[in-house]
Design a protein around this motif. Structure first.
Motif, short mmCIF file in Angstrom:
data_model
loop_
_atom_site.label_atom_id
_atom_site.label_comp_id
_atom_site.label_asym_id
_atom_site.label_seq_id
_atom_site.Cartn_x
_atom_site.Cartn_y
_atom_site.Cartn_z
N LEU A 44 1.38 -1.37 0.02
CA LEU A 44 -0.06 -0.12 0.09
C LEU A 44 1.00 0.99 0.15
N PHE A 45 0.35 2.25 -1.12
CA PHE A 45 1.34 3.77 -1.27
C PHE A 45 0.29 4.77 -0.81
N LEU A 46 0.99 5.80 -0.29
CA LEU A 46 0.14 6.73 0.09
C LEU A 46 0.70 8.18 -0.88
N TRP A 47 0.23 9.64 -1.14
CA TRP A 47 0.47 9.86 -1.88
C TRP A 47 0.66 11.05 -1.75
N LYS A 48 1.49 12.10 -1.73
CA LYS A 48 1.69 13.18 -0.57
C LYS A 48 2.49 13.88 -1.14
N ASP A 49 1.92 14.90 -0.96
CA ASP A 49 2.65 16.71 -0.87
C ASP A 49 2.82 17.15 -0.79
N GLU A 50 1.37 18.30 -0.16
CA GLU A 50 2.02 19.20 1.68
C GLU A 50 1.05 17.71 1.90
N GLU A 51 0.03 17.06 1.85
CA GLU A 51 -0.69 16.90 2.74
C GLU A 51 -1.09 14.97 1.87
N ILE A 52 -1.76 14.74 2.58
CA ILE A 52 -2.31 12.96 2.12
C ILE A 52 -3.27 13.06 0.75
N THR A 53 -2.89 12.71 -0.41
CA THR A 53 -4.16 12.70 -1.37
C THR A 53 -4.53 11.78 -1.22
N GLY A 54 -3.51 10.97 -1.67
CA GLY A 54 -4.65 9.84 -2.66
C GLY A 54 -3.25 8.23 -1.81
N LEU A 55 -4.81 7.41 -2.16
CA LEU A 55 -4.01 6.05 -2.37
C LEU A 55 -3.94 5.30 -3.60
N ILE A 56 -2.96 3.98 -3.30
CA ILE A 56 -2.75 3.02 -4.05
C ILE A 56 -2.78 1.48 -3.71
N GLY A 57 -3.23 0.56 -4.11
CA GLY A 57 -2.45 -0.42 -2.95
C GLY A 57 -2.16 -1.55 -4.61
N VAL A 72 -8.41 8.93 -4.61
CA VAL A 72 -8.00 9.78 -4.30
C VAL A 72 -9.52 10.74 -3.70
N ASN A 73 -8.35 11.48 -2.97
CA ASN A 73 -9.21 12.06 -1.60
C ASN A 73 -10.31 13.19 -2.54
N PRO A 74 -11.64 13.37 -3.02
CA PRO A 74 -12.38 13.84 -3.49
C PRO A 74 -12.08 15.16 -4.21
N SER A 75 -11.19 15.68 -3.14
CA SER A 75 -11.21 17.86 -2.86
C SER A 75 -10.56 17.68 -4.16
N PHE A 76 -9.02 16.96 -4.58
CA PHE A 76 -8.59 17.06 -5.10
C PHE A 76 -8.43 16.08 -6.44
N ARG A 77 -9.91 15.19 -7.28
CA ARG A 77 -9.50 14.91 -8.40
C ARG A 77 -9.42 15.82 -9.28
N LYS A 78 -9.44 15.13 -10.35
CA LYS A 78 -8.67 15.52 -11.77
C LYS A 78 -7.42 16.78 -12.05
N GLN A 79 -6.62 16.48 -10.64
CA GLN A 79 -5.34 16.98 -10.94
C GLN A 79 -4.27 16.15 -11.32
N GLY A 80 -4.57 15.30 -11.77
CA GLY A 80 -3.98 13.86 -12.35
C GLY A 80 -3.01 13.52 -10.87
N ILE A 81 -3.33 13.50 -9.77
CA ILE A 81 -2.92 12.40 -8.65
C ILE A 81 -2.63 10.93 -8.83
N GLY A 82 -3.95 10.55 -9.50
CA GLY A 82 -3.84 8.81 -9.86
C GLY A 82 -3.06 8.60 -10.62
N LYS A 83 -3.11 9.32 -11.86
CA LYS A 83 -1.76 9.16 -12.95
C LYS A 83 -0.56 9.43 -12.24
N ALA A 84 -0.87 10.09 -11.78
CA ALA A 84 0.67 10.39 -11.07
C ALA A 84 1.26 8.40 -10.17
N MET A 85 0.59 8.91 -9.25
CA MET A 85 0.53 7.38 -8.73
C MET A 85 1.10 6.37 -9.49
#
Length: 114
Positions: A44-57, A72-85
């Motif tokens: 399990l991995f978490l995505w963190k910039d200033e705060e933890i916003t995503g997870l990939i298992g 991805v936290n709904p507040s941070f969706r559509k910003q490319g975080i999932g693809k970055a993970m």
């Protein structure tokens, strides 16, 4: 930045996992967390910039990586975080083929298109 899960991140991880359609029940969610903590093939991995916003298992096998969960936290969706993970994992495991399960397939397909 992709960071490996530690027990101290459990509340963040459970919150992000709860956005997955198959993880709505608390009993299921706790069981999933226990599996990630005890099964050496599950990571399990978490995505963190200033705060933890995503997870990939993932489940690691000799020839491939299967993405079990991605959230991805709904507040941070559509910003490319999932693809970055997904991209960060592919860099970490360049010799492995990536596969999806029924819950992550449509998202992984979108990543391949981009």
């Amino acid at each position: 930045m992709l960071i490996k899960y530690k027990k101290s991140y459990e509340k963040f991880a459970m919150g992000l996992l709860s956005f997955m359609p198959n993880e709505k029940e608390i009993k299921t969610l706790r069981n999933t967390m226990k599996n990630y903590e005890t099964d050496e093939n599950l990571q399990l991995f978490l995505w963190k910039d200033e705060e933890i916003t995503g997870l990939i298992g993932i489940e690691v096998s000799p020839n491939h990586i299967e993405i079990q969960h991605i959230s991805v936290n709904p507040s941070f969706r559509k910003q490319g975080i999932g693809k970055a993970m997904v991209r960060a994992l592919k860099e970490q495991y360049p010799d492995k083929e990536f596969k999806a399960n029924e819950y992550t397939e449509s998202f992984l397909d979108k990543c391949e298109e981009a």
